[in-house]
Motif scaffolding. Structure first.
Motif, PDB file in Angstrom:
ATOM      1  N   SER A  71       0.811  -1.211   0.000  1.00 58.83           N
ATOM      2  CA  SER A  71       0.000   0.000   0.000  1.00 58.83           C
ATOM      3  C   SER A  71       0.848   1.266   0.000  1.00 58.83           C
ATOM      4  O   SER A  71       0.383   2.331  -0.405  1.00 58.83           O
ATOM      5  CB  SER A  71      -0.918   0.005   1.235  1.00 58.83           C
ATOM      6  OG  SER A  71      -0.156  -0.092   2.428  1.00 58.83           O
ATOM      7  N   SER A  72       2.100   1.180   0.432  1.00 62.80           N
ATOM      8  CA  SER A  72       2.947   2.375   0.538  1.00 62.80           C
ATOM      9  C   SER A  72       3.349   2.927  -0.814  1.00 62.80           C
ATOM     10  O   SER A  72       3.461   4.152  -0.987  1.00 62.80           O
ATOM     11  CB  SER A  72       4.205   2.054   1.350  1.00 62.80           C
ATOM     12  OG  SER A  72       4.925   0.980   0.763  1.00 62.80           O
ATOM     13  N   ASN A  73       3.571   2.046  -1.798  1.00 69.24           N
ATOM     14  CA  ASN A  73       4.054   2.532  -3.095  1.00 69.24           C
ATOM     15  C   ASN A  73       3.423   1.812  -4.284  1.00 69.24           C
ATOM     16  O   ASN A  73       3.818   2.059  -5.430  1.00 69.24           O
ATOM     17  CB  ASN A  73       5.574   2.391  -3.177  1.00 69.24           C
ATOM     18  CG  ASN A  73       6.049   0.961  -2.909  1.00 69.24           C
ATOM     19  OD1 ASN A  73       5.261   0.016  -2.944  1.00 69.24           O
ATOM     20  ND2 ASN A  73       7.344   0.801  -2.636  1.00 69.24           N
ATOM     21  N   GLY A  74       2.461   0.931  -4.044  1.00 72.66           N
ATOM     22  CA  GLY A  74       1.809   0.219  -5.126  1.00 72.66           C
ATOM     23  C   GLY A  74       2.636  -0.892  -5.725  1.00 72.66           C
ATOM     24  O   GLY A  74       2.222  -1.524  -6.707  1.00 72.66           O
ATOM     25  N   GLN A  75       3.806  -1.167  -5.148  1.00 78.10           N
ATOM     26  CA  GLN A  75       4.676  -2.202  -5.684  1.00 78.10           C
ATOM     27  C   GLN A  75       4.070  -3.579  -5.468  1.00 78.10           C
ATOM     28  O   GLN A  75       3.505  -3.877  -4.423  1.00 78.10           O
ATOM     29  CB  GLN A  75       6.044  -2.115  -5.015  1.00 78.10           C
ATOM     30  CG  GLN A  75       7.062  -3.130  -5.509  1.00 78.10           C
ATOM     31  CD  GLN A  75       8.422  -2.933  -4.869  1.00 78.10           C
ATOM     32  OE1 GLN A  75       8.803  -1.801  -4.549  1.00 78.10           O
ATOM     33  NE2 GLN A  75       9.146  -4.014  -4.662  1.00 78.10           N
ATOM     34  N   LEU A  76       4.194  -4.429  -6.490  1.00 79.40           N
ATOM     35  CA  LEU A  76       3.699  -5.796  -6.425  1.00 79.40           C
ATOM     36  C   LEU A  76       4.882  -6.735  -6.256  1.00 79.40           C
ATOM     37  O   LEU A  76       5.757  -6.796  -7.123  1.00 79.40           O
ATOM     38  CB  LEU A  76       2.918  -6.146  -7.690  1.00 79.40           C
ATOM     39  CG  LEU A  76       1.776  -5.182  -8.056  1.00 79.40           C
ATOM     40  CD1 LEU A  76       1.092  -5.634  -9.336  1.00 79.40           C
ATOM     41  CD2 LEU A  76       0.768  -5.066  -6.925  1.00 79.40           C
TER      42      LEU A  76
END
Length: 481
Positions: free
Chosen positions: A297-302
């Motif tokens: 949730s912090s940076n959208g990284q998967l």
């Protein structure tokens, strides 16, 4: 009585409440939800499967067949392996000592026993709180910054909570047959609220004022995945639709919906704060290959982390109904609650034991020692081979053992007496250094309230042998009276 609609527009029966509601409506994906407005209270959440105390959830799995925990610490990527449990226990980690780290803990639903390893140190802790038809539920119900031992009875809807702040038991009926417990801090007051979920309806008992609610968010084949997704200190109602991988969250901070497609029919939802930003991340675990897929949730990284195997279940699975796994995901993870031949792995790692008499760790464990108890003058160890193991002609068949904690974290193991055929009791006063007769425990006396291990074996104190067999080890707290 209020009638409200679920996601599919069907008329649904709402809980009857004897007070005036203040409702607010919000819609998402054609869904109607009725949400109770409550006051905002900022509360610091307890760690959720954060075993290293860095404020982030750790990827962790539990191999139930062997009782092994495998934890990948987010702080330093260090691997922790710990044996604690067996095939009839389910993982129930939580911060029971309030040190900011999740403790390794398992629950045996057959007898209501919790086996706890506290991260703050000290002896292993054993608590009997529950029964055969109860499931563990995780929460801080008294708001003291520690998780409480708590169970939910699915047949009756009864919650049984042992408050950690004052050891006071709390019994509350909130639920009904078929409902799934979904505890969380829905009102943000720092205390876990009792709540249950059934086919899209959430029934919540708020701790801040005792009011109740029935809210619709989900439908019959969605699974509850409640967590704090917006970081406002309140648990958000959320559901996961396994067939489509669809997440639908009702954000308590904005009263709006958040949706995401993340997962598939074989994925198990495992939300947690894996990036430490104070918000739960959409996360799924695939049992077949041990793959974790995390949407931060912090940076959208998967991110994808492979940590597990087909035989490993997520250690964060506390409070999920383990028996549902076979039906829902096609995995039982090695749990076998019906096989009476299985029992606990030893609560004491024999690799850490210094044997002051014969080393019996390699002897066959054929005897069962169900429990160790005390009366005013005796210690009672009713092992099931008392009338089975043969007498060598001396009128003796067994030796009782005690395991005493060492300063380095290991254990001394020593016999202190003899047992005759059929005998299962000895004087409490005999559990002492002058009966053990070994220098290492020369002045030993049990300390009231301290934890010790007990076991029974065939003759092992001297050179005479009848059987090379032993019982399981039982941890018990020495009585204070």
């Amino acid at each position: 009585m209020k009638t409200i609609k679920n996601f599919r527009g069907d008329v649904f029966f709402a809980l009857v409440c004897g007070y005036s509601h203040s409702w607010r409506a919000s819609a998402a994906a054609g869904a109607t939800a009725l949400i109770l407005s409550v006051s905002s209270v900022t509360a610091a959440p307890l760690p959720q499967h954060d075993f290293d105390g860095d404020g982030r959830s750790d990827v962790s799995v539990y191999f139930s067949a062997e009782g092994n925990w495998a934890i990948l610490q987010s702080r330093d990527q260090e691997v922790r392996i710990r044996n604690w449990g067996w095939n009839q226990t389910e993982p129930a980690p939580g911060d029971f000592d309030g040190d900011g780290q999740s403790d390794i803990c398992v629950y045996d639903s057959r007898n209501g026993l919790w086996y706890l390893l506290r991260s703050s140190g000290g002896d292993p802790f054993l608590v009997r709180w529950g029964a055969g038809d109860m499931d563990p539920v995780l929460g801080d119900f008294d708001g003291d910054g520690k998780h409480d031992f708590a169970v939910y009875q699915t047949s009756s809807g009864a919650w049984c909570i042992l408050n950690s702040s004052d050891s006071r038991p709390v019994i509350q009926n909130w639920g009904f047959s078929g409902a799934q417990p979904v505890p969380g801090d829905y009102d943000g007051d720092g205390k876990t609220d009792m709540a249950v979920y059934l086919e899209g309806t959430w029934y919540i008992l708020y701790s801040h004022d005792g009011s109740t609610d029935a809210l619709l968010w989900g439908w019959a084949d969605t699974e509850p995945v409640q967590a704090d997704y917006d970081g406002d200190g309140k648990t958000d109602m959320a559901v996961f639709h396994a067939a489509t991988g669809y997440w639908i969250v009702f954000l308590s901070s904005t009263q709006n919906a958040q949706t995401m497609i993340w997962g598939n029919a074989t994925s198990q939802p495992m939300p947690g704060d894996y990036d430490g930003d104070g918000k739960a991340d959409f996360t799924v675990y695939t049992p077949d290959d041990g793959r974790w897929c995390i949407a931060r949730s912090s940076n959208g990284q998967l991110d994808t982390v492979v940590w597990g195997a087909a035989a490993a279940e997520p250690a964060a699975q506390a409070c999920r109904l383990i028996n549902d796994d076979q039906e829902r995901y096609g995995h039982s993870y090695g749990h076998d609650y019906d096989d009476e031949n299985y029992g606990p792995t030893e609560p004491i790692d024999f690799g850490t034991v210094e044997w002051l008499h014969t080393d019996v760790s390699g002897w066959a464990r054929t005897a069962t020692l169900p429990e160790v108890s005390f009366n005013a003058t005796q210690i009672i160890m009713e092992y099931d081979k008392a009338n089975v193991w043969p007498d060598t002609g001396r009128g003796l068949v067994a030796n009782p053992w005690i395991f005493v904690p060492k300063d380095d974290g290991g254990w001394y193991a020593a016999t202190w007496e003899w047992l005759r055929p059929g005998q299962t009791r000895k004087a409490r006063s005999s559990v002492a250094g002058d009966h053990i007769k070994r220098d290492e425990l020369e002045n030993f006396l049990p300390v009231p309230g301290a934890w010790y291990g007990f076991m029974v074996s065939g003759l092992a104190r001297d050179g005479d042998r009848n059987v090379l067999e032993r019982s399981n080890v039982v941890l018990v707290q020495w009585p204070s009276d």
